[in-house]
Design an enzyme around this catalytic site. Structure first.
Site, short mmCIF file in Angstrom:
data_model
loop_
_atom_site.label_atom_id
_atom_site.label_comp_id
_atom_site.label_asym_id
_atom_site.label_seq_id
_atom_site.Cartn_x
_atom_site.Cartn_y
_atom_site.Cartn_z
N LYS A 34 0.74 -1.15 0.13
CA LYS A 34 -0.07 0.01 0.01
C LYS A 34 0.96 1.23 0.02
O LYS A 34 2.09 1.16 0.17
CB LYS A 34 -0.96 -0.04 1.13
CG LYS A 34 -0.21 -0.16 2.57
CD LYS A 34 -1.21 -0.27 3.60
CE LYS A 34 -0.53 -0.22 5.03
NZ LYS A 34 -1.29 -0.96 5.87
N ARG A 129 -10.87 -0.42 15.43
CA ARG A 129 -10.76 0.32 14.33
C ARG A 129 -11.89 -0.18 13.21
O ARG A 129 -12.92 0.27 12.96
CB ARG A 129 -9.11 0.64 13.81
CG ARG A 129 -9.00 1.64 12.82
CD ARG A 129 -7.62 1.85 12.49
NE ARG A 129 -6.94 0.55 11.92
CZ ARG A 129 -5.78 0.39 11.44
NH1 ARG A 129 -5.06 1.54 11.66
NH2 ARG A 129 -5.39 -0.75 11.14
N TYR A 259 14.73 30.73 6.69
CA TYR A 259 13.65 31.67 7.02
C TYR A 259 13.21 31.81 8.47
O TYR A 259 13.85 30.88 9.20
CB TYR A 259 12.50 30.41 6.45
CG TYR A 259 11.85 30.49 5.09
CD1 TYR A 259 11.85 31.59 4.51
CD2 TYR A 259 12.02 29.43 4.57
CE1 TYR A 259 11.30 31.94 3.33
CE2 TYR A 259 11.89 29.54 2.97
CZ TYR A 259 11.33 30.75 2.42
OH TYR A 259 10.93 30.62 1.08
N MET A 307 10.97 24.47 1.31
CA MET A 307 10.34 23.73 0.16
C MET A 307 11.38 22.72 -0.57
O MET A 307 11.09 21.50 -0.96
CB MET A 307 9.35 24.39 -0.66
CG MET A 307 8.45 23.53 -1.36
SD MET A 307 7.37 24.53 -2.71
CE MET A 307 6.25 25.14 -1.57
C1 LIG Z 1 -0.28 -1.80 6.69
C2 LIG Z 1 -0.85 -3.16 7.23
C3 LIG Z 1 0.02 -4.31 7.57
C4 LIG Z 1 1.48 -4.09 7.44
O1 LIG Z 1 2.05 -3.17 8.69
P1 LIG Z 1 3.63 -2.98 9.23
O2 LIG Z 1 3.62 -2.39 10.44
O3 LIG Z 1 3.98 -2.03 7.98
O4 LIG Z 1 4.00 -4.18 8.85
C5 LIG Z 1 -0.48 -5.39 7.83
N1 LIG Z 1 -1.92 -5.66 8.04
C6 LIG Z 1 -2.63 -4.59 7.76
C7 LIG Z 1 -4.19 -5.08 7.71
C8 LIG Z 1 -2.22 -3.35 7.34
O5 LIG Z 1 -3.06 -2.34 7.16
#
Ligand SMILES: *Cc1c(COP(=O)(O)O)cnc(C)c1O
Length: 363
Positions: A34, A129, A259, A307
């Site tokens: 992701k 969650r 800055y 930036m």
């Molecule tokens: C992002 C995520 C992971 C991976 O988490 P890490 O801490 O990066 O290993 C695993 N399971 C779910 C459901 C996630 O959303």
């Protein structure tokens, strides 16, 4: 052409996947890609990790992009789909989906699908969650098992809130809730596969590995436990964030830099200007003293991050020149250290890398 470049080591990615397999030798690996593979470039990272068992993403758009880029391996939507009609995309593109609420369950069981889909049922074991209540598990599980739209076996999953804290009793508590839900399924005709572990649980809780582990951060060589660096777990940083000096100037004692004139020299010195700023994803809140490597030598960031540039104190004796190489994080300067200085976590630094940064893959 000078610009910030994130150099991605393919051998480090491969090495880290091998480390996951060494930690969890009996589990399949859902490699989490992701957020643009945590800033490492999603489709190219997918190609370089093609010996993972499946890929995990958070949004259906990410899954679609993997398919567009020719990735044919299983892709799991780890939060499920958010709109009922997307259930047809699951069939069309062969995505697996998490089910974590009633809408998703209804969309699956009440649709007319031309092929059954793979489902991961998510239980909330205490993070509060996503996920169904433990009391709802039996109903959801039975409904899915009995639906012709669902392939068997189902994967049952949950997510830890505190797996990075090795001695936090809440982890055992979450595992107990999970095991409690599973007790009824083990003798059923369609026992599920199980998945609990993110990276922190891969390294901290072997008893949580089960059938599928879901590592993200550790694949990129970063420690899932805040007070350590990846090396402690035998990981190799996959990214080296590099840029170059675009100016070197001599300043006198008590002159201000940047800055807000937020930093002043205590002595005459050379200031180096580096072509990276918050517009590239370098953290704006990195304070004076945040370490930066110039020509392999550690020097302090001074003045505010702007930036497009940061300024560093090269010292009175500096012989550094325009065009010399600067490392912002990488093997010789752990990102965990930079993140800590900047009051954040390495996850955020890599996710914040912007499109202006070149991604350059090396063996
Ligand atoms: C992002 C995520 C992971 C991976 O988490 P890490 O801490 O990066 O290993 C695993 N399971 C779910 C459901 C996630 O959303």
């Amino acid at each position: 052409m000078i610009s910030a470049t994130a150099e991605i080591s393919v051998s480090a990615l491969q090495h880290n996947l091998a480390r996951v397999r060494a930690f969890a030798p009996h589990s399949q690996v859902l490699a989490v890609l992701k957020a643009n593979a945590y800033g490492h470039g999603m489709s190219r990272t997918a190609k370089h990790l093609d010996n993972a068992d499946a890929f995990g993403v958070a949004r259906i758009g990410e899954a679609l992009r993997l398919r567009e880029q020719g990735i044919t391996k299983s892709v799991v939507l780890m939060e499920g789909f958010f709109e009922a009609e997307e259930v047809y995309d699951l069939v069309e593109y062969g995505f697996e989906t998490v089910v974590q609420n009633q809408h998703q369950l209804d969309a699956i069981v009440y649709s007319k699908l031309r092929k059954p889909i793979k489902v991961w049922l998510k239980i909330d074991t205490g993070m509060h969650r996503l996920g169904i209540e433990p009391e709802q598990f039996e109903h959801f599980y039975r409904t899915l098992v009995n639906s012709p739209n669902v392939l068997k076996p189902i994967v049952v999953m949950s997510h830890f809130a505190c797996a990075d804290e090795h001695d936090n009793p809440f982890n055992q508590q979450q595992m107990q809730v999970f095991d409690g839900c599973m007790a009824d399924t083990t003798h059923s005709a369609a026992p599920p596969l199980l998945s609990l572990a993110n990276s922190a649980a891969v390294v901290n809780y072997p008893s949580s590995h089960h059938n599928w582990v879901r590592p993200g951060i550790m694949l990129y060589g970063i420690s899932p436990v805040a007070e350590h660096i990846g090396q402690k777990y035998g990981l190799q940083p996959a990214m080296a964030m590099k840029s170059k000096l675009i100016a070197v100037r001599k300043i006198k004692k008590d002159e201000a830099v940047g800055y807000g004139s937020a930093w002043r020299s205590h002595d005459e010195t050379f200031i180096g200007v580096v072509a990276i700023g918050y517009g590239d994803g370098y953290p704006r809140h990195a304070p004076n003293g945040t370490p930066v490597l110039v020509n392999g030598r550690q020097v302090p960031l001074v003045g505010r991050v702007s930036m497009d540039m940061i300024t560093v104190d090269l010292g009175k004796q500096s012989h550094d020149k325009i065009g010399d190489e600067v490392l912002l994080w990488g093997a010789e300067l752990p990102i965990e250290v930079v993140a800590e200085k900047a009051g954040t976590i390495a996850y955020q630094l890599i996710c914040n890398i912007t499109r202006r940064v070149n991604l350059h893959y090396v063996d």
